[in-house]
Write a protein that holds these residues in place. Structure first.
Motif, PDB file in Angstrom:
ATOM      1  N   PRO A   5      -2.015   5.794   2.564  1.00  0.00           N
ATOM      2  CA  PRO A   5      -2.309   4.353   2.637  1.00  0.00           C
ATOM      3  C   PRO A   5      -3.252   4.069   3.806  1.00  0.00           C
ATOM      4  CG  PRO A   5       0.009   4.768   3.111  1.00  0.00           C
ATOM      5  CD  PRO A   5      -0.592   6.067   2.743  1.00  0.00           C
TER       6      PRO A   5
ATOM      7  N   TYR B  13      -6.620   2.898   0.369  1.00  0.00           N
ATOM      8  CA  TYR B  13      -6.127   4.216   0.725  1.00  0.00           C
ATOM      9  C   TYR B  13      -7.284   5.138   1.048  1.00  0.00           C
ATOM     10  CZ  TYR B  13      -7.326   5.179  -4.157  1.00  0.00           C
ATOM     11  OH  TYR B  13      -7.973   5.294  -5.351  1.00  0.00           O
TER      12      TYR B  13
ATOM     13  N   ALA C 102       0.328   4.249  -2.625  1.00  0.00           N
ATOM     14  CA  ALA C 102      -0.052   5.600  -2.235  1.00  0.00           C
ATOM     15  C   ALA C 102       1.054   6.600  -2.537  1.00  0.00           C
ATOM     16  CB  ALA C 102      -0.387   5.626  -0.744  1.00  0.00           C
TER      17      ALA C 102
ATOM     18  N   LYS D  95       0.812  -1.214   0.000  1.00  0.00           N
ATOM     19  CA  LYS D  95       0.000   0.000   0.000  1.00  0.00           C
ATOM     20  C   LYS D  95       0.843   1.261   0.000  1.00  0.00           C
ATOM     21  CE  LYS D  95      -3.525  -2.406   2.673  1.00  0.00           C
ATOM     22  NZ  LYS D  95      -4.358  -2.403   3.888  1.00  0.00           N
ATOM     23  N   GLU D  96       2.008   1.167   0.620  1.00  0.00           N
ATOM     24  CA  GLU D  96       2.875   2.345   0.648  1.00  0.00           C
ATOM     25  C   GLU D  96       3.279   2.712  -0.774  1.00  0.00           C
ATOM     26  OE1 GLU D  96       3.085   2.799   4.804  1.00  0.00           O
ATOM     27  OE2 GLU D  96       4.270   3.952   3.348  1.00  0.00           O
TER      28      GLU D  96
END
Lengths: 326, 321, 555
Positions: free
Chosen positions: C357, C523, C347, C343-344
């Protein structure tokens, strides 16, 4: 069936409602058969399913298709064109201003492209055999070969972002003598330019071909041999004869409004018929879709009719030809 | 465009032999070049599985939006797809759709319906011509968008069933049902021009000396059609089919740009949309390579078709010197 | 002979190509000073946006879209609500700090058992045409109208069904909503079935707004002619609505709250393609910044950088599973897919930090946001192991994720996700993009394995996210998630009067949900926008609240 011109026209006229009914039914059925409906779409993810079901039932969307169709036709012939599900206003209130905008653009495009193409085509034809002929056609072919999809963002980038010459799109609500004529504003330049460029080549080539055909006719050669000045020959015989079939093209170009504008209008954010048609399908604006389809078909059919009748008028063989086959 | 076909002067076509045509063709470099370009692009499309360096869904999230380099001759897009490969696969889509449509619409539907109408006349003729009127008076793009919205789902489940029934998995592969939907739709609207052309030629020929004497000497209908009709119609037919290929290719690009039809496989329309679609105008400056690849192919293809059509008309028209 | 033709044709094309490409390249490559093509010349502005009138003193120009409807009883989407909250008003609303404030209701009293709300209305609230003042009777009319089956609103019962008698009325089994009582012209009494901590917040939504009975009559949601010239009560009047082209608002001089609107005019441009380009050309005063422009805007050397703002937005974008069908009925499978998502990266790199995120469901900025939430962290190795242990990798392979879209290619984000799952788990997830109508009907019928969707807050309370989306009996629970533990916590929280305990209950529920992974929250979007320096006091609110009356122009 009476023979002759009157009969010809009559026969053609009778097919018009037939065609329109078939077309409208196909569009109607397809539209209704699309999964989901405007009630569900507008409710989005934020409603109770029972409520949606109830409203759907109340608005007659669960009735069999032919029933809905008959209702629609009944309303239509009494002048009730339905309600736009997207705007929740009567369809004509939504459609007419948009139609006017699309019409303005298309009329200007047709006029402009012909103004450029006819002289270009004639000129090229008269220069047959020299290097100017293929040069002209070649020059015109390039913009015609760039699809609108590509030319629009490029021109937008060039004229709007880089040079800041034009606004990025949309339409103006300028009024002249109380009539909305957004065409006389900078916002109209981009769509007109984008749509004219490709049109010119086709017409020019066609014109060139027609002129060449006429030039090769015996009577023209004879006139030339007799020593009539070139220009007189050209204007009197050539242009007049070559123009005939072109009138038909004119009619069809105008009639092709709805389809052609969709992409340009969507890209430039112009509130015309094309953009509305596209949105209407996604939002299941049934009455809107029907209105646009019927409008488009009617214009096509009428254009075809006028063209056929003109030809029937001019060329008696056609009328007889029709008799042969029917 | 009924007027053109029904009003074309009832010319008795001159029979030109294939060899003469070929010779005339080869003497015109513009035609040769145009044809070569088309053949090249179509060839690339056909050979796509063989020559494409990467599969069309190979992404590389670490190499996004890169300008052309040795690794990626045409650069990469926002997801790291190699643009060269994507272009090749897009060419394949173009080939499939245009050939599929023209084959079904032009050849199959158009010729057979035109023949039927012209030869049998009467009710068959009337119905076919009116159907033609219906289908040619409809705003095509609109109907195609509607058809796509309505039938896409059903097509996919039908094809799923066909797949199960016949045991041929290919039918329900991603993209296949939408291929059929797109060129089916295009075909439904595209057969009219060719049918009208064929019909008018048949009508002309019926009364010609060849046919009357052939019939008098007992030749069968099929034989008459074959020997006399097809060669005469052949020229115009070739021109029309060629132009159809071109206009179908363009139509497909427009449709896929709008999100109608092919989604799972790359097409030039999709590539253009990803490059300069709504909101992405800055890509023209910042990632120019994104539009260059599809732009080049599309313009080359369309230009070639236009030129070829021009040249063919010139070559095959009886009055050319 | 023919060679000459070739040469000339090719020359012509080549010349044209060179001119075109040369021209383009010259301009494209001419370096970074292309920005003053539009933006920085205030003296040119008279030239560039003339068609919508030269900028008037105190005028704010925004980009917008045609609302689905301007009828408060029928609006289901944020786009429509954006206009409605400025033109109409109701009992209560929010201020910029997300507190519930009195609006037409001057104050209110809640009974001890929490079920009777008595509102005292202001006496100085007039309809825009100044013909008469708003009374409790008007509220009863408006709210009943939203609930009435004849109005055909899909959204009336969603926000007002707490009220006693609302349900019966909305299915036609009663003549009026007994829970709405007009005590006198200045006093309105609402009785709800059970105490609820969010009832007041639901009243801030347009369905509870007041409309003028004389002009609306019995119009259904599909007869919207009156909305072209509405007689509202809000801070602004709708003075012109040119369908597809523009919407014009002017201040309501008699507005009853402070601060009163100071703008002289608000113009929404509805057509026109790219808002960003229009902003650069000085045709707009505010625009959002999307992924294609964010890089250049963040560049400190770009003059636009000084005009850039970012703010919280109460929303969440997530992937949902169909938890009632294999293979996603197995929570381990869901967790495996969740842990395989970086997710990092999504995002920060893919979406250029336009979003944050999401570890959980509740977004930052909302009461109840849990900074310490233990989400399912990105761990491709563990994810792969987990999936192997379940032995269901083959069932996952070929699963389809449903998304709605009208555009050429499925969203980049989903394609990136598919790439991650391919790389980290070796499974191929296919993206199926459908048009919105089909998408909705598939979702509603449970005809999916995975889907992607977003959710925006109606009001700033965790109930709006957790209860409405993940309670087993909620009609908005697409994934079919059902947990007795979570249900119990949510139900308890509905009427828990102590705010801290309430938050705690929601946070507990959230933790369980995140562990069970019926969703993969990806996110939380943020709002990124540009505002011209002359515009003072504008902030994009985290969800739809009336905010234009706080804005002024310093020109």
């Amino acid at each position: 069936m009476p023979a002759g011109l009157a009969g010809y026209i009559l026969r053609r006229l009778l097919t018009v409602p037939l065609i329109l009914i078939v077309v409208s039914f196909i569009a109607f059925a397809l539209g209704r058969l699309a999964p989901s409906d405007y009630v569900e779409i507008q409710a989005g993810t934020r409603a109770q399913p029972e409520t949606i079901a109830r409203i759907r039932e109340e608005r007659g969307l669960n009735d069999p298709i032919y029933e809905q169709y008959v209702r629609y036709v009944g309303d239509f012939v009494t002048g009730d064109f339905g309600t736009s599900a997207k705007y929740r206003l009567p369809v004509e209130d939504v459609l007419l201003p948009r139609l006017w905008i699309t019409l303005q653009i298309n009329i200007v495009v047709v006029i402009l492209s012909w103004m450029i193409a006819i002289p270009a085509g004639v000129w090229a034809a008269l220069r047959r055999g020299t290097w100017l002929d293929p040069l002209t056609i070649g020059l015109l072919l390039l913009p015609a070969s760039v699809p609108v999809l590509v030319s629009t963002p490029l021109l937008q980038y060039l004229l709007v972002v880089k040079l800041g010459l034009l606004p990025s799109g949309g339409w103006s609500d300028a009024e002249y003598f109380g009539v909305e004529l957004g065409i006389f504003s900078k916002r109209a330049v981009l769509p007109v330019l984008i749509m004219t460029l490709p049109a010119v080549a086709g017409i020019a080539r066609y014109m060139r071909g027609q002129v060449l055909e006429v030039l090769d006719q015996d009577y023209v050669r004879t006139a030339r041999a007799k020593g009539l000045p070139g220009t007189a020959v050209v204007t009197r015989h050539v242009v007049r004869n070559a123009l005939l079939p072109i009138v038909t093209l004119f009619g069809f170009e105008l009639a092709a409004l709805t389809g052609g504008s969709i992409i340009v209008e969507s890209l430039l954010g112009i509130p015309g018929v094309g953009q509305y048609a596209f949105e209407a399908i996604g939002s299941r604006d049934y009455d809107g879709i029907m209105a646009v389809v019927i409008l488009g078909s009617t214009m096509f059919v009428l254009a075809m009719l006028v063209v056929d009748v003109t030809y029937g008028f001019i060329d008696p063989r056609i009328r007889l030809g029709e008799g042969l086959s029917e | 465009m009924s007027a053109f076909e029904s009003s074309a002067p009832l010319q008795l076509p001159t029979v030109s032999q294939p060899q003469r045509v070929l010779r005339r063709f080869l003497r015109r470099p513009v035609a040769v070049v145009a044809l070569s370009v088309i053949v090249a692009i179509y060839g690339i499309g056909i050979l796509a599985p063989v020559i494409a360096p990467e599969s069309f869904d190979d992404t590389d999230l670490r190499a996004r939006n890169e300008a052309p380099s040795w690794d990626h001759p045409l650069g990469t897009d926002n997801l790291g797809h190699d643009l060269l490969s994507r272009s090749i696969w897009s060419a394949q889509t173009t080939v499939i759709i245009s050939v599929g449509t023209v084959a079904s619409a032009g050849l199959f539907l158009g010729v057979s319906l035109g023949l039927l109408a012209g030869y049998r006349r009467g009710l068959a003729d009337f119905i076919i011509m009116r159907l033609g009127d219906v289908f040619s008076s409809v705003p095509t793009i609109l109907l195609l968008i509607i058809i796509n919205a309505t039938l896409k789902d059903r097509f996919e489940s039908w094809f799923g069933h066909v797949s199960e029934f016949t045991g041929i998995g290919w039918f329900s592969d991603s993209g296949v049902p939408s291929y059929f939907l797109v060129f089916g739709g295009l075909a439904v609207f595209g057969w009219v021009g060719i049918a009208r052309l064929i019909r008018s030629q048949v009508l002309a020929l019926r009364e010609s000396q060849y046919v009357i004497s052939a019939r008098a000497s007992g030749a069968s209908t099929a034989r008459i059609l074959f020997r006399h009709l097809l060669p005469n119609v052949g020229n115009l037919l070739i021109v029309m089919l060629t132009m159809s290929l071109g206009s179908v290719a363009i139509a497909e690009i427009g449709l896929s740009y709008l999100g109608v039809g092919i989604q799972d496989r790359p097409t030039f329309g999709i590539m253009i949309s990803e490059a300069v679609g709504p909101g992405k105008l800055q890509n023209v400056r910042e990632h120019t390579h994104l539009i260059l690849a599809p732009g080049f192919f599309v313009v080359a293809l369309v230009l070639a078709f236009n030129l070829l059509g021009d040249q063919l008309t010139d070559i095959l028209s009886p009055r050319r010197r | 002979m023919q060679t000459r033709n070739l040469v000339y044709t090719l020359t012509a094309i080549a010349v044209a190509l060179i001119v075109v490409i040369g021209g383009l390249s010259l301009l494209v490559l001419s370096g970074g000073d292309d920005d003053d093509g539009g933006a920085a010349n205030p003296d040119d502005t008279g030239e560039e946006g003339p068609d919508l009138g030269d900028r008037i003193e105190g005028e704010l120009r925004l980009f917008g879209a045609d609302p689905q409807t301007m009828d408060p009883a029928c609006a289901t989407d944020a786009g429509s609500a954006e206009y409605i909250v400025e033109i109409f008003s109701g009992l209560v609303s929010f201020d910029k700090d997300l507190n519930v404030i009195p609006d037409i209701a001057a104050d209110w009293v809640v009974s001890d058992d929490g079920t009777v709300y008595t509102f005292n209305l202001r006496t100085n609230v007039l309809f825009h045409d100044n013909s008469r003042r708003v009374s409790a009777e008007d509220f009863k009319y408006s709210m009943q109208r939203a609930l009435s089956p004849d109005t055909q609103s899909t959204v009336g019962d969603v926000y007002l069904d707490d009220i006693v008698g609302a349900e019966e009325y909305s299915i036609g089994e009663a003549d009026e909503v007994t829970g709405i009582k007009v005590v006198n012209a200045d006093t309105l009494e609402l009785t709800i079935k059970e105490p609820s901590e969010v009832f007041l917040e639901k009243l801030t939504y347009p369905t509870a707004y007041v409309v003028d009975q004389r002009e609306v009559g019995d119009a259904t949601c599909f007869e919207a002619n009156w909305t072209l010239t509405p007689n509202g009560t809000g801070p602004f009047k709708l003075t012109d609505w040119d369908l597809g082209t523009s919407i014009t608002l002017e201040p309501n001089e008699g507005f009853y709250l402070e601060p009163k609107p100071t703008l002289s005019k608000v113009t929404y441009v509805l057509s026109g393609g790219s808002a960003f380009t229009m902003y650069e050309n000085d045709e707009l005063d505010i625009t959002g910044v999307g992924i294609n422009n964010i890089e250049s805007v963040r560049d400190p050397s770009n003059p636009l950088n000084a005009e850039y703002h970012q703010g919280d937005s109460l929303n969440v974008f997530y992937i949902g599973f169909n938890v009632n069908e294999p293979p996603f009925d197995d929570p381990d499978v869901r967790r495996a897919l969740s842990m395989a998502v970086d997710k990092e990266f999504l995002a920060n790199e893919f979406l250029e930090q336009l979003v944050v995120p999401a570890a959980g469901i509740i977004p930052p900025g909302m009461p109840g946001y849990n900074d310490d939430l233990a989400g399912l962290e990105f761990n491709p190795g563990a994810a792969a192991d987990l999936l192997d242990e379940t032995g269901k990798a083959d069932d996952v392979d070929g699963a389809r994720i449903l998304t709605s879209g009208q555009g050429a290619a499925p969203s980049d984000i989903l394609q990136a996700l598919a790439a991650m799952w391919e790389e980290n788990l070796g499974v191929t997830i296919e993206i199926e993009q459908e048009d919105f109508g089909l998408f909705l009907s598939d979702i509603n019928e449970g005809n999916f394995t995975m889907f992607s969707l977003g959710w925006i807050a109606d009001y700033p309370d965790p109930q709006n996210f957790l209860d409405i989306k993940l309670h087993s009996e909620s009609s908005n629970n697409e994934s079919g998630y059902a947990s007795d533990e979570v249900d119990a916590l949510l139900e308890q929280a509905r009427s828990e009067p102590d705010e801290a305990s309430r938050i705690d209950l929601y946070q507990q529920a959230e933790q369980i949900i995140v562990d069970d992974a019926p969703w993969i929250p990806l996110y939380h979007g943020r709002s990124s926008y540009l505002v011209k320096p002359e515009v003072v006091g504008f902030e994009t609110p985290p969800f739809v609240i009336p905010n234009l009356r706080y804005v002024s122009i310093d020109r």
